[in-house]
Write a protein that holds these residues in place. Sequence first.
Motif, short mmCIF file in Angstrom:
data_model
loop_
_atom_site.label_atom_id
_atom_site.label_comp_id
_atom_site.label_asym_id
_atom_site.label_seq_id
_atom_site.Cartn_x
_atom_site.Cartn_y
_atom_site.Cartn_z
N ALA A 43 0.82 -1.21 0.00
CA ALA A 43 0.00 0.00 0.00
C ALA A 43 0.86 1.26 0.00
CB ALA A 43 -0.92 0.00 1.22
N ASP A 44 2.00 1.21 0.68
CA ASP A 44 2.82 2.41 0.80
C ASP A 44 3.67 2.69 -0.44
OD1 ASP A 44 4.69 0.40 1.07
OD2 ASP A 44 5.26 0.90 3.13
N GLU A 45 3.56 1.84 -1.46
CA GLU A 45 4.30 2.08 -2.71
C GLU A 45 3.40 2.53 -3.85
OE1 GLU A 45 6.78 -1.20 -3.80
OE2 GLU A 45 7.84 -1.24 -1.85
N ILE A 46 2.12 2.63 -3.57
CA ILE A 46 1.18 3.02 -4.63
C ILE A 46 1.31 4.52 -4.87
CG2 ILE A 46 -0.90 3.58 -3.29
CD1 ILE A 46 -2.41 1.69 -5.27
N THR A 47 1.28 4.92 -6.12
CA THR A 47 1.43 6.32 -6.50
C THR A 47 0.15 6.87 -7.09
OG1 THR A 47 2.18 5.82 -8.75
CG2 THR A 47 3.88 5.89 -7.01
N GLN A 48 0.10 8.18 -7.24
CA GLN A 48 -1.08 8.79 -7.84
C GLN A 48 -1.28 8.34 -9.28
OE1 GLN A 48 -3.39 10.71 -6.12
NE2 GLN A 48 -4.56 10.23 -7.97
N ASP A 49 -0.18 8.15 -10.01
CA ASP A 49 -0.28 7.67 -11.39
C ASP A 49 -0.93 6.28 -11.44
OD1 ASP A 49 0.83 9.96 -12.42
OD2 ASP A 49 2.85 9.13 -12.64
N ILE A 50 -0.55 5.43 -10.50
CA ILE A 50 -1.14 4.09 -10.45
C ILE A 50 -2.63 4.18 -10.13
CG2 ILE A 50 -1.17 1.92 -9.16
CD1 ILE A 50 1.87 2.25 -8.82
N LEU A 51 -2.97 5.03 -9.17
CA LEU A 51 -4.38 5.21 -8.82
C LEU A 51 -5.18 5.75 -10.00
CD1 LEU A 51 -4.15 6.69 -5.21
CD2 LEU A 51 -4.92 4.41 -5.86
N ASP A 52 -4.59 6.70 -10.72
CA ASP A 52 -5.27 7.27 -11.89
C ASP A 52 -5.56 6.18 -12.93
OD1 ASP A 52 -5.24 9.77 -10.75
OD2 ASP A 52 -3.48 10.47 -11.88
N PHE A 53 -4.59 5.26 -13.10
CA PHE A 53 -4.79 4.18 -14.08
C PHE A 53 -5.85 3.19 -13.59
CE2 PHE A 53 -3.61 -0.03 -15.86
CZ PHE A 53 -3.87 0.27 -17.19
N ILE A 54 -5.81 2.83 -12.30
CA ILE A 54 -6.80 1.89 -11.77
C ILE A 54 -8.22 2.44 -11.95
CG2 ILE A 54 -7.70 0.84 -9.63
CD1 ILE A 54 -4.77 0.72 -8.65
N TYR A 55 -8.36 3.75 -11.76
CA TYR A 55 -9.69 4.37 -11.81
C TYR A 55 -10.01 5.01 -13.16
CZ TYR A 55 -10.30 3.40 -6.91
OH TYR A 55 -10.46 2.75 -5.72
N SER A 56 -9.24 4.67 -14.18
CA SER A 56 -9.55 5.16 -15.53
C SER A 56 -10.44 4.15 -16.23
CB SER A 56 -8.27 5.37 -16.33
OG SER A 56 -7.58 4.16 -16.52
N LYS A 57 -11.23 4.63 -17.15
CA LYS A 57 -12.14 3.75 -17.90
C LYS A 57 -11.39 3.08 -19.03
CE LYS A 57 -16.70 3.79 -20.13
NZ LYS A 57 -17.26 2.74 -19.27
N ASP A 58 -11.64 1.80 -19.21
CA ASP A 58 -11.02 1.05 -20.31
C ASP A 58 -11.59 1.55 -21.64
OD1 ASP A 58 -10.03 -0.77 -22.13
OD2 ASP A 58 -10.33 -2.49 -20.82
N GLU A 59 -10.75 2.02 -22.51
CA GLU A 59 -11.22 2.57 -23.80
C GLU A 59 -11.86 1.51 -24.67
OE1 GLU A 59 -7.94 4.49 -25.63
OE2 GLU A 59 -7.78 6.09 -24.12
N ALA A 60 -11.55 0.25 -24.39
CA ALA A 60 -12.13 -0.83 -25.20
C ALA A 60 -13.57 -1.12 -24.82
CB ALA A 60 -11.30 -2.10 -25.03
N GLU A 61 -14.01 -0.59 -23.66
CA GLU A 61 -15.38 -0.86 -23.22
C GLU A 61 -16.40 -0.12 -24.07
OE1 GLU A 61 -15.34 0.14 -19.08
OE2 GLU A 61 -14.61 -1.84 -18.50
#
Length: 248
Positions: free
Chosen positions: A230-248
């Motif tokens: 948990a302490d290695e997660i970055t904002q960039d990683i969070l942004d990717f996790i919570y981004s919408k898949d363009e293929a959807e």
Amino acid sequence: MIKFEHVSKVYPNGVKGLRDINLEIQDGEFIGIIGMSGAGKSTFIRTINRLNSITDGTLTVDDVEISGLKGKALRQYRRKVGMIFQSYNLVPRISVIKNVLSSLVPDMPLGRVILGIFSKEDKLKALEALDRVSMLDKAFIRTDHLSGGQQQRVSLARTLAQNPSVLLADEPVAALDPVTAHEVMDDFKRINEELGQTVLINIHHVDLALEYSKRIIGIRSGEVVYDGPADEITQDILDFIYSKDEAE
């Protein structure tokens, strides 16, 4: 240990809930599962207790391939995997202790179940579980007289009474105010540390996931896109996790 090997889940309508999941969960871990609504978080944890059956791959718990379990073997396995829901799933018009005692019914003789007779040992077990979540003083109060946070604690006590080795929680604090949410998360953390139970929490609040979990699993469109401390997660990683898949 819980082991996912190339696990996928496709629903009857064709929706892909999980896609080729590969990971291991060690005994005693505290894991937060994060991602957008519909990403597959609930599907993921519900495969572990077979509320969702997988479509492909292998899912083993303590070296037992759970997809093949049926009947009594499946019921016995589920006793070891506790589940806490957002909606509490309590009987509102009975007392707190009777709700907790209900978790012991599957282990009781049929005659005692029909008559509603619980042994002294059963009652002590229920009271001990309530004490672990600071609800002992509410044992004989009707459940519908409790606040939401108190009801969630009773739900947790009910699960603890069955002595599971794994605790699964599906959005357990989503309906609670911030202060109460922290109190309930404190309960999960204390149980993990004191009893050594494996805890997996599907949680909407990222800040709580990062605060309480040692390991984070991030799911996006059915795929694990982050698995690490948990302490290695970055904002960039969070942004990717919570981004919408363009293929959807």
